[in-house]
Design a protein around this motif. Structure first.
Motif, PDB file in Angstrom:
ATOM      1  N   GLU A 182       0.828  -1.209   0.000  1.00 57.78           N
ATOM      2  CA  GLU A 182       0.000   0.000   0.000  1.00 57.78           C
ATOM      3  C   GLU A 182       0.859   1.255   0.000  1.00 57.78           C
ATOM      4  N   ALA A 183       2.046   1.160   0.609  1.00 54.61           N
ATOM      5  CA  ALA A 183       2.956   2.307   0.660  1.00 54.61           C
ATOM      6  C   ALA A 183       3.756   2.457  -0.626  1.00 54.61           C
ATOM      7  N   ASP A 184       3.479   1.609  -1.612  1.00 57.41           N
ATOM      8  CA  ASP A 184       4.115   1.680  -2.934  1.00 57.41           C
ATOM      9  C   ASP A 184       5.567   1.217  -2.923  1.00 57.41           C
ATOM     10  N   VAL A 185       5.891   0.285  -2.030  1.00 57.51           N
ATOM     11  CA  VAL A 185       7.220  -0.326  -2.041  1.00 57.51           C
ATOM     12  C   VAL A 185       7.266  -1.335  -3.187  1.00 57.51           C
ATOM     13  N   ASN A 186       8.382  -1.382  -3.887  1.00 57.78           N
ATOM     14  CA  ASN A 186       8.538  -2.291  -5.015  1.00 57.78           C
ATOM     15  C   ASN A 186       8.260  -3.736  -4.596  1.00 57.78           C
ATOM     16  N   LEU A 187       7.525  -4.472  -5.422  1.00 58.24           N
ATOM     17  CA  LEU A 187       7.089  -5.830  -5.076  1.00 58.24           C
ATOM     18  C   LEU A 187       8.269  -6.764  -4.817  1.00 58.24           C
ATOM     19  N   GLY A 225       6.159   8.078  -7.039  1.00 58.95           N
ATOM     20  CA  GLY A 225       6.035   6.628  -6.923  1.00 58.95           C
ATOM     21  C   GLY A 225       7.164   5.861  -7.589  1.00 58.95           C
ATOM     22  N   GLN A 226       6.828   4.666  -8.088  1.00 59.66           N
ATOM     23  CA  GLN A 226       7.825   3.739  -8.608  1.00 59.66           C
ATOM     24  C   GLN A 226       8.601   4.275  -9.808  1.00 59.66           C
ATOM     25  N   VAL A 248      21.473   9.787  -4.572  1.00 61.07           N
ATOM     26  CA  VAL A 248      20.110  10.263  -4.846  1.00 61.07           C
ATOM     27  C   VAL A 248      19.691  11.278  -3.790  1.00 61.07           C
ATOM     28  N   ILE A 249      18.979  12.311  -4.219  1.00 68.01           N
ATOM     29  CA  ILE A 249      18.281  13.230  -3.320  1.00 68.01           C
ATOM     30  C   ILE A 249      16.792  13.068  -3.594  1.00 68.01           C
ATOM     31  N   VAL A 250      16.026  12.728  -2.567  1.00 69.88           N
ATOM     32  CA  VAL A 250      14.576  12.563  -2.728  1.00 69.88           C
ATOM     33  C   VAL A 250      13.882  13.768  -2.102  1.00 69.88           C
ATOM     34  N   THR A 251      13.051  14.451  -2.898  1.00 70.74           N
ATOM     35  CA  THR A 251      12.380  15.666  -2.428  1.00 70.74           C
ATOM     36  C   THR A 251      10.904  15.409  -2.129  1.00 70.74           C
ATOM     37  N   LYS A 252      10.278  16.409  -1.530  1.00 74.40           N
ATOM     38  CA  LYS A 252       8.821  16.454  -1.289  1.00 74.40           C
ATOM     39  C   LYS A 252       8.333  15.319  -0.391  1.00 74.40           C
ATOM     40  N   LEU A 253       9.165  14.920   0.554  1.00 70.26           N
ATOM     41  CA  LEU A 253       8.761  13.841   1.454  1.00 70.26           C
ATOM     42  C   LEU A 253       7.985  14.350   2.661  1.00 70.26           C
ATOM     43  N   GLY A 277       7.031   4.728  -0.458  1.00 67.49           N
ATOM     44  CA  GLY A 277       7.493   3.374  -0.715  1.00 67.49           C
ATOM     45  C   GLY A 277       8.606   3.282  -1.737  1.00 67.49           C
ATOM     46  N   ALA A 278       8.559   4.170  -2.737  1.00 70.23           N
ATOM     47  CA  ALA A 278       9.616   4.150  -3.749  1.00 70.23           C
ATOM     48  C   ALA A 278      10.956   4.533  -3.139  1.00 70.23           C
ATOM     49  N   THR A 279      10.923   5.446  -2.153  1.00 72.89           N
ATOM     50  CA  THR A 279      12.149   5.828  -1.448  1.00 72.89           C
ATOM     51  C   THR A 279      12.714   4.639  -0.688  1.00 72.89           C
ATOM     52  N   LEU A 280      11.819   3.825  -0.162  1.00 72.93           N
ATOM     53  CA  LEU A 280      12.233   2.626   0.560  1.00 72.93           C
ATOM     54  C   LEU A 280      12.832   1.593  -0.389  1.00 72.93           C
ATOM     55  N   SER A 281      12.486   1.688  -1.661  1.00 68.36           N
ATOM     56  CA  SER A 281      12.912   0.695  -2.651  1.00 68.36           C
ATOM     57  C   SER A 281      14.167   1.082  -3.424  1.00 68.36           C
ATOM     58  N   ILE A 282      14.460   2.383  -3.508  1.00 68.82           N
ATOM     59  CA  ILE A 282      15.394   2.864  -4.518  1.00 68.82           C
ATOM     60  C   ILE A 282      16.814   2.340  -4.351  1.00 68.82           C
ATOM     61  N   THR A 283      17.301   2.271  -3.117  1.00 67.48           N
ATOM     62  CA  THR A 283      18.664   1.784  -2.905  1.00 67.48           C
ATOM     63  C   THR A 283      18.767   0.305  -3.236  1.00 67.48           C
ATOM     64  N   SER A 284      17.762  -0.451  -2.817  1.00 70.88           N
ATOM     65  CA  SER A 284      17.766  -1.882  -3.088  1.00 70.88           C
ATOM     66  C   SER A 284      17.700  -2.178  -4.582  1.00 70.88           C
ATOM     67  N   MET A 285      16.947  -1.376  -5.324  1.00 68.28           N
ATOM     68  CA  MET A 285      16.741  -1.629  -6.743  1.00 68.28           C
ATOM     69  C   MET A 285      17.861  -1.076  -7.628  1.00 68.28           C
ATOM     70  N   THR A 286      18.478   0.037  -7.218  1.00 67.20           N
ATOM     71  CA  THR A 286      19.488   0.682  -8.076  1.00 67.20           C
ATOM     72  C   THR A 286      20.907   0.569  -7.530  1.00 67.20           C
TER      73      THR A 286
END
Length: 454
Positions: free
Chosen positions: A42-47, A226-227, A245-250, A257-266
């Motif tokens: 629901e938080a949009d974390v990568n599956l 998002g993703q 990476v710098i993530v804005t507008k948090l 969820g995408a912020t939670l995923s980005i390091t793991s995915m990239t």
């Protein structure tokens, strides 16, 4: 509701609800992980990240017995915390700015907040690293982009280098020569963005990279998209070999969820996050601290660092001395509120305090509104009135302040009542300190000065 709030509101509750027994059993582990899985999705974390995350926790938790004095929910929180820290990147990855001048190249799509992030990063480098930064305007395509950067520099006393619509590659080279001549420590390149990735953009960015040999290439991504930020980051990384990476507008409604995923995915570290509009609203990203926040444990380290950075120490010391001498008045209160405001909105500050996450959004909104109202009323008073609150009993002063502030008589009376209660609490605390006793803080968070006004 900012990044981590949605997860914090759901994840810890799931753990506490299902972990009531003294042992981690297959059933209560399964129930808890099912709810955590749904929360992450629901938080949009990568599956793929969700699957890996759940699998690792399940492997660690299955069959574990609880150490003496540790509840099952505490054990599960510990396991979840460890895995959250892992997928967020384990440790903070600092800036590489040892070279002089060091070059930081900022890239990203339009609308992500790249130009404002350049200003925030320059400010942070000045305050935290004590280094002199030069911002460079290279976005010759977006109308007003360079003017915006110049304005940010002028407002915040940050040097800006620009050559108008000249070739950005040439301007980038000239900026480094200028930085060497004028003794700048760091050069931050605000490159052009696009509404979407295209070949001309990438070619220009690659030419700038070759011409300047940056120590850092940071992509700025919008935490509310998002993703898609993972795809955008990957495409930029393929060509430019990003360093972070710098993530804005948090601080908005994004579930993060995408912020939670980005390091793991990239495999790229999140180095900074933006959680507000102010020039100081850019924070170093610490995986462990973010895991603390997601699990409702607060983030005292970041709160302390932010306070050190933005609070005027001389003003606070002066106010504390006056309090200790029994001279606390409305001017001191006004100065204190101004210092608190520098740290961001009340909700952002409170979520960094352990246990404060139990305060509802509506309560925080009411408190923020009360602070706003108090500030307007005090700004409508003269210095004499703030220094000598007793004169405010005069009806002509009261009417003038209410009319000038646009607030109500009820709000005016509430401010003075809260101040009187608060001053009594401050004086009692000072009396206890003078006698060598620790102050009794019980009741300070009620409807008096501390609870009602702050």
């Amino acid at each position: 509701m900012g990044f981590g709030d949605f997860l914090a509101n759901r994840m810890k509750k799931s753990i506490e609800k299902n972990m009531r027994k003294s042992t981690l059993t297959e059933d209560n582990i399964k129930d808890t992980l099912r709810e955590i899985r749904l929360t992450l999705i629901e938080a949009d974390v990568n599956l793929e990240v969700v699957k890996s995350f759940i699998k690792k926790i399940e492997a660690k938790a299955t069959g574990q017995y609880i150490a003496e004095g540790v509840r099952a929910d505490q054990q599960m929180v510990k396991l979840v915390h460890e895995e959250l820290t892992e997928i967020l990147g384990k440790v903070n990855k600092g800036l590489e700015i040892s070279k002089r001048p060091s070059v930081i190249m900022m890239v990203g799509l339009q609308g992500a907040g790249k130009t404002t992030s350049v200003g925030k990063l320059a400010h942070l480098i000045d305050k935290k690293y004590n280094k002199k930064a030069l911002m460079v305007g290279l976005d010759i395509y977006r109308p007003g982009a360079i003017d915006q950067l110049v304005e940010i520099g002028a407002k915040n006393n940050i040097a800006t280098f620009e050559r108008g619509k000249n070739d950005p590659i040439k301007t980038a080279k000239e900026s480094i020569e200028y930085a060497q001549k004028e003794d700048f420590d760091v050069v931050i390149l605000d490159t052009s963005g696009r509404l979407q990735i295209d070949k001309p953009l990438m070619k220009e960015l690659n030419e700038i990279r070759k011409a300047t040999s940056p120590q850092e290439i940071l992509i700025v991504v919008d935490g509310m998209t998002g993703q898609d930020i993972i795809n955008v980051t990957s495409e930029f990384n393929d060509l430019l070999k990003l360093s972070g990476v710098i993530v804005t507008k948090l601080d908005g409604d994004a579930r993060g969820g995408a912020t939670l995923s980005i390091t793991s995915m990239t495999k790229l570290p999140v180095k900074f996050i933006g959680e507000g509009e102010g020039i100081s609203a850019l924070s170093e990203f610490h995986p462990k601290r973010m895991a603390d926040r997601i699990l409702g444990m607060g983030d005292v380290d970041t709160l302390f660092e932010k306070a050190v950075e933005v609070v005027d120490q001389r003003t606070m010391e002066k106010t504390m001395k006056r309090m200790f001498m029994g001279q606390f008045d409305l001017e001191d209160l006004r100065n204190q509120l101004a210092q608190v405001a520098k740290m961001g909105n009340l909700g952002g500050v409170m979520k960094m305090i352990p246990g404060a996450q139990k305060i509802s959004e509506s309560q925080l909104e009411a408190a923020q509104k009360k602070l706003f109202t108090a500030n307007i009323l005090m700004n409508s008073m003269t210095l004499k009135e703030r220094r000598e609150p007793r004169v405010l009993k005069a009806i002509n002063r009261k009417n003038r302040i209410i009319k000038g502030s646009g607030r109500t008589e009820k709000e005016y009376n509430e401010l003075l009542q809260q101040f009187d209660k608060g001053k009594k609490q401050v004086m009692e605390m000072t009396k206890q300190l003078k006698s060598g006793r620790m102050p009794n803080l019980k009741g300070m968070g009620g409807k008096g000065f501390g609870g009602g006004m702050f």
